[in-house]
Design an enzyme around this catalytic site. Structure first.
Site, PDB file in Angstrom:
ATOM      1  N   TYR A 245      24.978  38.196  33.098  1.00 22.98           N
ATOM      2  CA  TYR A 245      25.426  38.753  34.387  1.00 22.98           C
ATOM      3  C   TYR A 245      26.263  40.007  34.137  1.00 22.98           C
ATOM      4  O   TYR A 245      26.010  41.072  34.707  1.00 22.98           O
ATOM      5  CB  TYR A 245      26.242  37.708  35.146  1.00 22.98           C
ATOM      6  CG  TYR A 245      26.980  38.282  36.333  1.00 22.98           C
ATOM      7  CD1 TYR A 245      26.286  38.699  37.458  1.00 22.98           C
ATOM      8  CD2 TYR A 245      28.369  38.430  36.324  1.00 22.98           C
ATOM      9  CE1 TYR A 245      26.952  39.247  38.544  1.00 22.98           C
ATOM     10  CE2 TYR A 245      29.040  38.975  37.402  1.00 22.98           C
ATOM     11  CZ  TYR A 245      28.320  39.384  38.504  1.00 22.98           C
ATOM     12  OH  TYR A 245      28.987  39.928  39.569  1.00 22.98           O
TER      13      TYR A 245
HETATM   14  O1  LIG Z   1      35.175  38.864  39.375  1.00 28.95           O
HETATM   15  C1  LIG Z   1      34.103  38.780  38.832  1.00 28.95           C
HETATM   16  O2  LIG Z   1      33.756  39.618  38.062  1.00 28.95           O
HETATM   17  C2  LIG Z   1      33.249  37.596  39.077  1.00 28.95           C
HETATM   18  O3  LIG Z   1      33.993  36.586  39.782  1.00 28.95           O
HETATM   19  C3  LIG Z   1      33.341  35.371  39.920  1.00 28.95           C
HETATM   20  O4  LIG Z   1      33.193  34.794  38.639  1.00 28.95           O
HETATM   21  P1  LIG Z   1      34.350  33.832  38.121  1.00 28.95           P
HETATM   22  O5  LIG Z   1      35.632  34.566  37.988  1.00 28.95           O
HETATM   23  O6  LIG Z   1      33.819  33.158  36.914  1.00 28.95           O
HETATM   24  O7  LIG Z   1      34.529  32.830  39.347  1.00 28.95           O
HETATM   25  P2  LIG Z   1      34.307  31.247  39.448  1.00 28.95           P
HETATM   26  O8  LIG Z   1      32.978  30.860  39.000  1.00 28.95           O
HETATM   27  O9  LIG Z   1      34.700  30.873  40.821  1.00 28.95           O
HETATM   28  O10 LIG Z   1      35.374  30.674  38.407  1.00 28.95           O
HETATM   29  C4  LIG Z   1      36.750  30.820  38.638  1.00 28.95           C
HETATM   30  C5  LIG Z   1      37.522  30.179  37.516  1.00 28.95           C
HETATM   31  O11 LIG Z   1      37.307  28.772  37.540  1.00 28.95           O
HETATM   32  C6  LIG Z   1      36.889  28.321  36.256  1.00 28.95           C
HETATM   33  N1  LIG Z   1      35.968  27.176  36.469  1.00 28.95           N
HETATM   34  C7  LIG Z   1      34.739  27.377  36.986  1.00 28.95           C
HETATM   35  C8  LIG Z   1      33.898  26.323  37.184  1.00 28.95           C
HETATM   36  C9  LIG Z   1      34.308  25.031  36.839  1.00 28.95           C
HETATM   37  O12 LIG Z   1      33.557  24.046  36.992  1.00 28.95           O
HETATM   38  N2  LIG Z   1      35.553  24.864  36.339  1.00 28.95           N
HETATM   39  C10 LIG Z   1      36.408  25.901  36.128  1.00 28.95           C
HETATM   40  O13 LIG Z   1      37.537  25.709  35.651  1.00 28.95           O
HETATM   41  C11 LIG Z   1      36.250  29.515  35.590  1.00 28.95           C
HETATM   42  O14 LIG Z   1      36.332  29.413  34.193  1.00 28.95           O
HETATM   43  C12 LIG Z   1      37.098  30.645  36.133  1.00 28.95           C
HETATM   44  O15 LIG Z   1      38.230  30.794  35.347  1.00 28.95           O
HETATM   45  C13 LIG Z   1      31.976  35.538  40.591  1.00 28.95           C
HETATM   46  O16 LIG Z   1      31.241  34.348  40.555  1.00 28.95           O
HETATM   47  C14 LIG Z   1      31.172  36.654  39.992  1.00 28.95           C
HETATM   48  O17 LIG Z   1      30.024  36.859  40.775  1.00 28.95           O
HETATM   49  C15 LIG Z   1      32.038  37.883  39.946  1.00 28.95           C
HETATM   50  O18 LIG Z   1      31.392  39.004  39.489  1.00 28.95           O
END
Ligand SMILES: O=C(O)[C@H]1O[C@H](OP(=O)(O)OP(=O)(O)OC[C@H]2O[C@@H](n3ccc(=O)[nH]c3=O)[C@H](O)[C@@H]2O)[C@H](O)[C@@H](O)[C@@H]1O
Length: 433
Positions: A245
């Site tokens: 991604y």
């Molecule tokens: O800012 C960005 O660049 C990205 O932000 C999000 O990606 P992400 O930050 O990974 O968002 P989430 O998937 O909501 O995760 C948020 C946090 O929760 C954590 N997480 C996620 C899933 C899970 O089951 N458990 C968990 O602790 C992840 O490691 C992360 O630290 C979006 O999904 C992307 O499309 C976007 O481009």
């Protein structure tokens, strides 16, 4: 499997056995014999080719789910709707094509543009990466405020050409993308299709348009990849993405450079930092944590090696919308025409974050208070599937050039999200997926 073994174990009846034994094939001529065996052979070939899809291996390129569907568009009524939605209603208004308008950020940006009197046309393929019913609900919301979303794919050049034939867009807000960091391992081709091929399609139609529009598009904080220096600045390296991604968003930034250089397109990339809020994306952690906490299900909370904290610079949607509108308003005109560059054009990239990272475990604590439930926390090792340990935006450039200044802390933003979630889904009775 259970059902199959049940069928296999059904004992043959004695009658059946007798029938099989006494059955004989008799042919009256060699031609009849040849015809019979030809049919049997043909039948076997057909069975081989048309056997149940569940028994065949999964297709390596799963594009069918994403967007190669055909949508109906065109015709006088359709054109009338497009024109009416794109009509500028304020004195200095702009005319914007918003791609991904049924998406989370797209809906909010389209609504905000429409509120201030700009002409807006949405474009969305309504794919099923997450519940399309939520996208339809966002569409209904936009329709009520007079924004028409054209149903179609950003790779459909005929549709894009038609849209530019009907409307002389001054700006394109390109938000259509395959989002999500972890899903890239499941369906890599959808990222290439939307974030690379789709971006090129948009830039191709823009470079040929007369006048060329200015383009603002969604990059991502994930381009900072494995960087350890914080906060992340636009000047930092972005050549070690941790997910496909992120790699496709980084590729998008390079592609933007090319189109700016060759064709004089005015291009602004916005690196969004984990955007959240009402009408958000069900695939994001804050969203499905809420859903699962209300259901009493356990939620996986990632932690880095040696119990290291995983944190995000969560940014509230209203702040992001302000940043998007400011990017559109400060975008200079593209300089080319007829596919030819006439002079240097603007090329920008900005971090749009909150400048205040919050550990994921704190996010869960805030949700516990707002939802009045105790989360069943299941602490897990940060999987090696694209997630990075932390993000933190330096926004001084966006502040200086766009006047971007986020004002919503996570507690306040999540309160608004939870209020929306409960009014939309109820407290767990209605499923969000
Ligand atoms: O800012 C960005 O660049 C990205 O932000 C999000 O990606 P992400 O930050 O990974 O968002 P989430 O998937 O909501 O995760 C948020 C946090 O929760 C954590 N997480 C996620 C899933 C899970 O089951 N458990 C968990 O602790 C992840 O490691 C992360 O630290 C979006 O999904 C992307 O499309 C976007 O481009």
């Amino acid at each position: 499997m259970k059902q199959l073994s049940h069928i296999d174990n059904t004992p043959s009846t004695p009658g059946k056995f007798k029938m099989e034994k006494s059955y004989r094939l008799r042919f009256h001529s060699p031609l009849a014999k040849l015809t019979f065996w030809s049919f049997v052979f043909l039948g076997l070939i057909l069975v081989f080719f048309f056997r149940s899809p569940s028994s065949s291996p999964p297709a390596p390129l799963d594009l069918s789910r994403r967007s190669l569907r055909t949508h109906s568009w065109g015709g006088p009524t359709w054109e009338k709707r497009v024109r009416s939605s794109a009509r500028v209603r304020s004195e200095h208004g702009i005319s914007v094509l918003v791609t991904g308008a049924a998406g989370f950020v797209g809906t909010h940006v389209a609504a905000a543009l429409r509120r201030r009197g700009d002409g807006v046309i949405g474009l969305d393929n309504f794919n099923d990466y997450y519940d399309p019913a939520l996208k339809r609900a966002r569409q209904a919301l936009l329709e009520r405020s007079g924004v028409f979303i054209v149903e179609g794919d950003i790779n459909d050049m005929a549709l894009l050409n038609k849209l530019f034939e009907v409307v002389a867009f001054t700006h394109v807000m390109h938000l259509a993308a395959q989002a999500g960091v972890r899903y890239a391992m499941e369906n890599p081709s959808s990222y290439v299709h939307s974030n690379i091929a789709g971006l090129v399609s948009i830039l191709e139609v823009c470079k040929s348009a007369n006048p060329q529009p200015a383009i603002v598009w969604a990059s991502s904080s994930s381009v900072y990849g494995l960087n350890t220096k914080v906060p992340f600045s636009e000047k930092d390296r972005t050549d070690q993405p941790a997910s496909l991604y992120a790699a496709t968003k980084k590729a998008g930034e390079e592609i933007a450079h090319t189109y700016n250089h060759i064709y004089g397109l005015s291009l602004t990339g916005l690196r969004f930092f984990t955007v959240y809020g009402p009408w958000g994306r069900p695939d994001m952690a804050y969203f499905f944590f809420t859903k699962d906490m209300l259901k009493g299900k356990s939620i996986p909370i990632f932690e880095a090696a040696n119990h290291g904290t995983v944190a995000r610079d969560f940014t509230y949607i209203d702040d992001i919308v302000k940043g998007c509108l400011a990017a559109l308003d400060t975008a200079e005109k593209s300089t080319g025409s007829g596919g030819k560059k006439k002079g240097a054009a603007q090329l920008r990239v900005f971090n749009l974050g909150n400048t205040s990272p919050v550990p994921v475990s704190d996010l869960v604590s805030i949700l516990e208070r707002l939802l009045k439930v105790n989360a069943k926390r299941s602490i897990m090792k940060l999987p090696r599937n694209g997630d990075v340990q932390f993000t933190h935006a330096n926004i001084s450039s966006a502040l200086r050039e766009l006047g971007y200044k986020p004002t919503t802390d996570l507690q306040t933003g999540l309160k608004k999200f939870v209020r929306w979630y409960l009014s939309y889904y109820g407290s767990g009775k209605k499923s969000s997926q």
